[in-house]
Motif scaffolding. Structure first.
Motif, PDB file in Angstrom:
ATOM      1  N   THR A  14     -38.044 -15.553  -4.986  1.00 15.17           N
ATOM      2  CA  THR A  14     -39.145 -14.248  -4.961  1.00 15.17           C
ATOM      3  C   THR A  14     -40.768 -14.005  -5.814  1.00 15.17           C
ATOM      4  OG1 THR A  14     -37.859 -13.354  -6.925  1.00 15.17           O
ATOM      5  CG2 THR A  14     -37.512 -12.893  -4.687  1.00 15.17           C
ATOM      6  N   SER A  15     -40.424 -14.871  -6.454  1.00 17.15           N
ATOM      7  CA  SER A  15     -42.055 -15.417  -7.616  1.00 17.15           C
ATOM      8  C   SER A  15     -42.585 -16.112  -7.449  1.00 17.15           C
ATOM      9  CB  SER A  15     -41.034 -15.840  -9.214  1.00 17.15           C
ATOM     10  OG  SER A  15     -40.562 -17.287  -9.119  1.00 17.15           O
ATOM     11  N   GLU A  18     -44.224 -13.112  -5.106  1.00 16.58           N
ATOM     12  CA  GLU A  18     -45.066 -12.388  -5.874  1.00 16.58           C
ATOM     13  C   GLU A  18     -45.786 -12.469  -6.170  1.00 16.58           C
ATOM     14  OE1 GLU A  18     -46.423 -12.226  -9.021  1.00 16.58           O
ATOM     15  OE2 GLU A  18     -46.295  -9.617  -9.060  1.00 16.58           O
ATOM     16  N   THR A  19     -46.753 -13.911  -6.156  1.00 16.85           N
ATOM     17  CA  THR A  19     -47.542 -14.317  -6.457  1.00 16.85           C
ATOM     18  C   THR A  19     -48.832 -14.716  -5.234  1.00 16.85           C
ATOM     19  OG1 THR A  19     -46.928 -15.991  -7.954  1.00 16.85           O
ATOM     20  CG2 THR A  19     -48.721 -16.177  -7.544  1.00 16.85           C
ATOM     21  N   GLU A  27     -49.755  -4.049  -4.070  1.00 16.71           N
ATOM     22  CA  GLU A  27     -48.584  -4.126  -5.163  1.00 16.71           C
ATOM     23  C   GLU A  27     -48.470  -3.240  -4.887  1.00 16.71           C
ATOM     24  OE1 GLU A  27     -51.031  -4.185  -9.263  1.00 16.71           O
ATOM     25  OE2 GLU A  27     -52.649  -3.323  -8.012  1.00 16.71           O
ATOM     26  N   ARG A  28     -46.233  -3.060  -5.779  1.00 24.04           N
ATOM     27  CA  ARG A  28     -45.432  -1.973  -5.833  1.00 24.04           C
ATOM     28  C   ARG A  28     -45.077  -2.724  -4.914  1.00 24.04           C
ATOM     29  NH1 ARG A  28     -46.053   2.521  -8.727  1.00 24.04           N
ATOM     30  NH2 ARG A  28     -47.538   2.675  -9.723  1.00 24.04           N
ATOM     31  N   ALA A  30     -41.980  -5.085  -6.119  1.00 27.75           N
ATOM     32  CA  ALA A  30     -40.600  -5.638  -6.276  1.00 27.75           C
ATOM     33  C   ALA A  30     -39.889  -4.761  -6.846  1.00 27.75           C
ATOM     34  CB  ALA A  30     -41.340  -6.552  -7.837  1.00 27.75           C
ATOM     35  N   GLU A  41     -27.219 -16.326  -3.779  1.00 22.14           N
ATOM     36  CA  GLU A  41     -28.289 -16.785  -4.252  1.00 22.14           C
ATOM     37  C   GLU A  41     -30.155 -15.945  -3.774  1.00 22.14           C
ATOM     38  OE1 GLU A  41     -28.379 -19.275  -7.764  1.00 22.14           O
ATOM     39  OE2 GLU A  41     -26.692 -19.438  -8.340  1.00 22.14           O
ATOM     40  N   GLN A 152     -38.235   5.103   0.745  1.00 29.59           N
ATOM     41  CA  GLN A 152     -38.258   3.958  -0.614  1.00 29.59           C
ATOM     42  C   GLN A 152     -36.994   3.165  -1.064  1.00 29.59           C
ATOM     43  OE1 GLN A 152     -37.426   4.073  -3.872  1.00 29.59           O
ATOM     44  NE2 GLN A 152     -34.987   5.587  -3.197  1.00 29.59           N
ATOM     45  N   GLY A 155     -38.002   2.417  -5.765  1.00 28.38           N
ATOM     46  CA  GLY A 155     -39.279   2.944  -5.749  1.00 28.38           C
ATOM     47  C   GLY A 155     -40.200   2.307  -4.805  1.00 28.38           C
ATOM     48  N   VAL A 156     -39.871   1.035  -4.344  1.00 27.09           N
ATOM     49  CA  VAL A 156     -40.810   0.544  -3.580  1.00 27.09           C
ATOM     50  C   VAL A 156     -40.537   1.156  -2.064  1.00 27.09           C
ATOM     51  CG1 VAL A 156     -41.084  -1.572  -2.324  1.00 27.09           C
ATOM     52  CG2 VAL A 156     -40.681  -1.714  -4.929  1.00 27.09           C
ATOM     53  N   LEU A 157     -41.721   1.421  -0.953  1.00 24.77           N
ATOM     54  CA  LEU A 157     -41.949   1.522  -0.001  1.00 24.77           C
ATOM     55  C   LEU A 157     -41.648   0.466   1.786  1.00 24.77           C
ATOM     56  CD1 LEU A 157     -42.720   3.964   2.253  1.00 24.77           C
ATOM     57  CD2 LEU A 157     -45.131   2.793   2.075  1.00 24.77           C
ATOM     58  N   LEU A 168     -32.434 -14.392  -7.158  1.00 24.98           N
ATOM     59  CA  LEU A 168     -32.400 -13.983  -9.322  1.00 24.98           C
ATOM     60  C   LEU A 168     -32.801 -13.671 -10.222  1.00 24.98           C
ATOM     61  CD1 LEU A 168     -29.942 -17.113  -9.865  1.00 24.98           C
ATOM     62  CD2 LEU A 168     -28.911 -15.050  -9.183  1.00 24.98           C
ATOM     63  N   ASP A 169     -34.279 -13.161  -8.798  1.00 24.98           N
ATOM     64  CA  ASP A 169     -35.231 -12.453 -10.041  1.00 24.98           C
ATOM     65  C   ASP A 169     -35.005 -11.187  -9.833  1.00 24.98           C
ATOM     66  OD1 ASP A 169     -35.907 -14.787 -11.449  1.00 24.98           O
ATOM     67  OD2 ASP A 169     -37.697 -15.542 -10.857  1.00 24.98           O
ATOM     68  N   GLY A 170     -34.872 -10.903  -8.500  1.00 24.99           N
ATOM     69  CA  GLY A 170     -34.894  -9.874  -7.961  1.00 24.99           C
ATOM     70  C   GLY A 170     -35.426  -9.733  -6.172  1.00 24.99           C
TER      71      GLY A 170
ATOM     72  N   ARG B 116     -38.334 -14.970 -15.396  1.00 25.26           N
ATOM     73  CA  ARG B 116     -38.679 -14.921 -13.496  1.00 25.26           C
ATOM     74  C   ARG B 116     -38.005 -16.439 -13.456  1.00 25.26           C
ATOM     75  NH1 ARG B 116     -43.997 -15.150 -10.447  1.00 25.26           N
ATOM     76  NH2 ARG B 116     -45.474 -16.905 -12.094  1.00 25.26           N
ATOM     77  N   ASP B 117     -37.967 -16.639 -12.166  1.00 23.15           N
ATOM     78  CA  ASP B 117     -37.400 -18.308 -11.947  1.00 23.15           C
ATOM     79  C   ASP B 117     -35.997 -18.606 -12.028  1.00 23.15           C
ATOM     80  OD1 ASP B 117     -39.479 -18.372 -10.649  1.00 23.15           O
ATOM     81  OD2 ASP B 117     -40.331 -19.002 -12.512  1.00 23.15           O
ATOM     82  N   VAL B 118     -34.802 -17.378 -12.415  1.00 24.56           N
ATOM     83  CA  VAL B 118     -33.771 -17.174 -13.203  1.00 24.56           C
ATOM     84  C   VAL B 118     -32.996 -18.556 -12.654  1.00 24.56           C
ATOM     85  CG1 VAL B 118     -31.614 -16.649 -13.729  1.00 24.56           C
ATOM     86  CG2 VAL B 118     -33.652 -15.134 -14.293  1.00 24.56           C
ATOM     87  N   ALA B 133     -34.595 -10.199 -15.885  1.00 24.00           N
ATOM     88  CA  ALA B 133     -35.701 -10.958 -14.756  1.00 24.00           C
ATOM     89  C   ALA B 133     -35.946  -9.917 -13.845  1.00 24.00           C
ATOM     90  CB  ALA B 133     -34.496 -11.815 -14.180  1.00 24.00           C
ATOM     91  N   TYR B 134     -37.865 -10.440 -13.790  1.00 26.58           N
ATOM     92  CA  TYR B 134     -38.474  -9.524 -12.890  1.00 26.58           C
ATOM     93  C   TYR B 134     -39.344 -10.699 -12.350  1.00 26.58           C
ATOM     94  CZ  TYR B 134     -41.004  -5.887 -11.023  1.00 26.58           C
ATOM     95  OH  TYR B 134     -41.783  -4.991 -10.379  1.00 26.58           O
ATOM     96  N   PRO B 135     -39.891 -10.758 -10.877  1.00 22.79           N
ATOM     97  CA  PRO B 135     -40.517 -11.394 -10.183  1.00 22.79           C
ATOM     98  C   PRO B 135     -41.926 -11.824 -10.829  1.00 22.79           C
ATOM     99  CG  PRO B 135     -39.653 -10.402  -8.529  1.00 22.79           C
ATOM    100  CD  PRO B 135     -39.138  -9.281 -10.099  1.00 22.79           C
TER     101      PRO B 135
ATOM    102  N   LEU E  53     -43.303   9.053  -0.532  1.00 24.40           N
ATOM    103  CA  LEU E  53     -43.076   8.292  -0.642  1.00 24.40           C
ATOM    104  C   LEU E  53     -43.765   7.110  -1.493  1.00 24.40           C
ATOM    105  CD1 LEU E  53     -41.474   7.061   2.980  1.00 24.40           C
ATOM    106  CD2 LEU E  53     -40.423   7.628   1.640  1.00 24.40           C
ATOM    107  N   PRO E  54     -43.313   6.080  -1.704  1.00 24.99           N
ATOM    108  CA  PRO E  54     -43.970   5.696  -3.101  1.00 24.99           C
ATOM    109  C   PRO E  54     -45.114   4.686  -1.944  1.00 24.99           C
ATOM    110  CG  PRO E  54     -42.233   5.062  -2.518  1.00 24.99           C
ATOM    111  CD  PRO E  54     -41.972   5.412  -1.568  1.00 24.99           C
TER     112      PRO E  54
END
Lengths: 226, 226, 226, 226, 226, 226
Positions: A14-15, A18-19, A27-28, A30, A41, A152, A155-157, A168-170, B116-118, B133-135, E53-54
């Motif tokens: 996920t990280s 994300e990048t 954006e928005r 995660a 995992e 939602q 908080g994410v669409l 594990l990060d989300g 991040r990257d757990v 954690a957060y990505p 919605l978001p």
């Protein structure tokens, strides 16, 4: 093709997703506040969606079987994403519905709310991300309202058919139109990151290892084949 | 000597260090709200410190490489303590910087914020205590501002060179000037506590086992050698 | 008989006990906000109770030894339930008192507050549900005030002698007068649930597996013997 | 000039400043979680900054008088912004230091933490935004550490000399280099917004009133003179 | 008739409506976590609903004008109820849309989220219940998605046309089919409560004043005419 | 004498009482998390106490009238302190019981929980500090359990007969044995503080005004008579 794409996205943390998404201007995406309660995992797959509303004693919903119907219709590799309104005292999923999802090959469930029967969920190996667990089920407190619509979650669409990556990060939502690009770039970054980690393990300082100097980058074929 | 002291402190549980520090008149040294996300159940070592400030789009920080420089300078056994302002949506550490810290022999990282990257952190075995954690990484949201200065972490003051003990109960800051005394008294308490536990396991009531009656206490040599 | 009842209740998940209790008209019996910190995934047993009050420097309590006395009096299979007022910075239990409880055969401890020495608690295998861990003990912050009286724990009323079931979904209080009925109906539901899970694993849709169609239900003798 | 600029900014609501700043590309400038505890509904002025660190019994700070010195040096119209680490149980300001700030003509105080003597603060009319009130003062819990340096407040970066606007919607940090532009555009928007409100009050539908159709906009001279 | 009903319900405190609804078997109708930010201490009226919605950067909503259209369609006495997902950093309403609602005679707005321009809202006298205020508007963070459909607000189900009563105790949703009965019984209770308060003010003990002894109750005509 | 003492303590701000109590060695006496919902900005008086436990459907309490009896027994100037377990969805007090307390001359009510009928409470002028308001009453959720015993309120220990001071900064518990001393020293500090404020208003720097230089202190007779 959907399965191949899911398999590739499952290798993208996920990280890293994300990048890539941020580079693509999204954006928005995660989802925060959920935890991995059971299962693998890392998962990835296309989303099916379900939305709850609060129950009220004076209203008998004509949609009582909506959740069961949706779960019976899950296809292999799909991830069920549930908006349970962040409710902490009414479980939006238990081990029976989860057992059916597992039998159909669902890749996992993501709940903005709580679940129950965690021991059972772990035993069957279904991957579940949620806010936590609570022994009380949802009837009387929440009612299924719609499925396979945009919802939602945390908080994410998310649209049905968007891809979900969870580790594990989300949990990260990948818009369907960007999923191929996230897989492509993400796997290329994986190849480079592996080299970076090897260089770091060998004792290189950060500037020689991350970001990778151009001459150290993985060759295109390694990235394609990753 | 620093390493020997770290090794001795690693045998002292935070709950025991707490008792000693309180007896020495120090309060407000236990960091709350963090969780062990990766690595060893118990670590101890001297602190290096890093402080973030929030980023703002109109300000280009001249200190962009501060965090990388600090991590490249870590020495074996040190613990990096980061004030990331308790921020939950911007990771103050990922597996690349962590990889470098691990290669240099750092004992762990304590973050008042998220990482991040757990999965990667667990794979490399670096010990990390953080809020979660957060990505998403920190650039654009947080910027490194100073290092090797006194900082706050989880509401506790920490100077560079103070010792940190971290285990499943939490993270405790041991002022440098008290570290030897905490090790000495802590190990003596360990020896007595072991006897107490043995007596309890044999079925003794609490008053005969804890606190230890004087005649049951470990001999001084056992404590010294502990 | 108490032990036999505990053994039967231990096979009843909290989610099933919940369903039975709700059918029996009892509400507000599920304790929220605690986590399993050490020990077994599922326990059940009769409750002993302890209530703390905040400490104040100008008041020397005559009840300082109340907690130790209560723990010395625990009987095999009992579960100690502590109202520590939800306090997060003062541990209501450490590994010494826990060691004594373990030696006496207590089934577990449920704390509306925090504990310390989690590593030690895990090593000895005592089951502990609490809000978390903190290295500082309770003296000076909390004082034991009464035991073996009705208390609140996590917003739920519990009488001494009520039964407690605790698993990965949470902690449920079963009124003593209903415990036999919860065991009976719960075990019957277990037998049916097992069949449901088998049918689901075989690929049956939800309507054919859960709730079980009458003809698929476990025979009365299977339920009785479950 | 500084005073004239402050006076113009005071007429710009934080919601309008927000719109301008966002148009100028600045994000993360709105401080959340504070409330107006005393004083005027709207203030604006240049910031002076103060940063606290947690106190620790083994460390006697050589900077004990830093906060008093800073307050004695306040100039008319300035706003004191304090990073008190979000601490809720130690007041970073009381009515004595506030009395001095008021006598010197300070426009207000913004505290990421709590204050005390709210009745006194209201009586003297000093504007204070903070997380709340608590009767205990900071010594022994917090210590002043630096002043007139960049700090965080409520998750926002602020430099000494940046402008602060605070009203019932919250607190907004205006970078010094953008303050003139925020005043100019903000006042122009005020002029248009007034017309919009008049049109709405007259019964116009939204599309005829907001955003203002070009032909309804205030003439440039009205905006300049606003 | 709708207006007459609203006027009668406005005299019924939420605490009284609560008692009646509970007696009628309805639960989960009281919205928590909102505060009265502007306007009248007590309002009542039929609900119009809006759901956000978001927002997501890759999706351009075709429904951008939904909120404006809904507000332009408000009728006198209606209360706009908004599900803004509890979002704290994006205002679901500002003083322009509020100005239009006010001009059309709306009785108030209830937002599960935040608003901006509180000073303007207070000046125009529109009643607003929300989680708080924040200067940033919703575009880019939230998007209007549907209106005049059943929504959740603060964990409570509300249908368009249900009645809302809001006062200093909170916000209560009265199902449309029960509104007449709530008004009738509520006003009868008002008449009795007034007598109870008079008796208490005269010094009567609780048992002689509340609940009212039968002989002290208000005559039916007083209740009808209340 | 009790009334005279209350009257003197009412002139002592909680922040001043805090300073005196700390000097006398008492800690943990300031109740946090409550807000002034109705009544006077400053009250003081001796405490009467009430403790709730959670209700449970299978238990019919023999103590149902305990709260009413306690309120009927209130004496002029007393402050009722209620441990309602911090419960947010069940009001521990409404305007009827409050009306009786007011008629008997009670000085106020402090609730670790919520109340209802805030409009009524304000109208009658009874001072109430609580966590907030909620329209639902306590029966079915909380039950009165004991009164006139030591209780916790907001994490603070309070005995019946201890004095309570409550103002805009919060609520402070003054142990009965220290109340005279707190009044004496507090009023002396008031006299000095008034001089400090006058000096500050005249433009003196902090070091000449606070703490007061010995030669500027109020004469003993002013303090005694304060």
């Amino acid at each position: 093709m959907e399965r191949a794409l899911s398999a590739r996205l499952r290798t993208v943390p996920t990280s890293t997703a994300e990048t890539v998404l941020r580079a693509l201007g999204v954006e928005r995406f995660a989802i925060n506040a959920l935890r991995l309660l059971a299962g693998a995992e890392a998962i990835a797959g296309p989303a099916r969606t379900l939305r709850f509303l609060p129950a009220r004693a004076d209203f008998v919903s004509p949609k009582g079987k909506l959740q069961r119907g949706l779960i019976d219709s899950l296809r292999e590799g799909e991830i069920l994403v549930i908006d349970a309104l962040g409710t902490l005292d009414a479980a939006a999923l238990g081990d029976m519905l989860a057992g059916r999802a597992k039998a159909l090959g669902a890749a996992g469930v993501v709940v903005d709310g709580v679940v129950r029967d965690v021991a059972g969920l772990r035993a069957m190996g279904l991957t579940v991300h949620a806010r936590g667990a609570y022994p009380t089920p949802s009837p009387g407190r929440l009612m299924p309202w719609e499925c396979d619509v945009p919802i939602q979650c945390g908080g994410v669409l998310i649209f049905p058919g968007d891809y979900v990556i969870a580790d594990l990060d989300g949990v990260v939502v990948v818009p369907a139109a960007l999923a191929e690009e996230v897989a492509r770039r993400g796997q290329a970054m994986n190849a480079d990151d592996e080299i970076s980690q090897r260089l770091l393990a060998e004792g290189r300082p950060l500037d020689q290892a991350y970001p990778l100097p151009p001459e150290a980058k993985a060759p295109p074929e390694a990235k394609a084949g990753a």
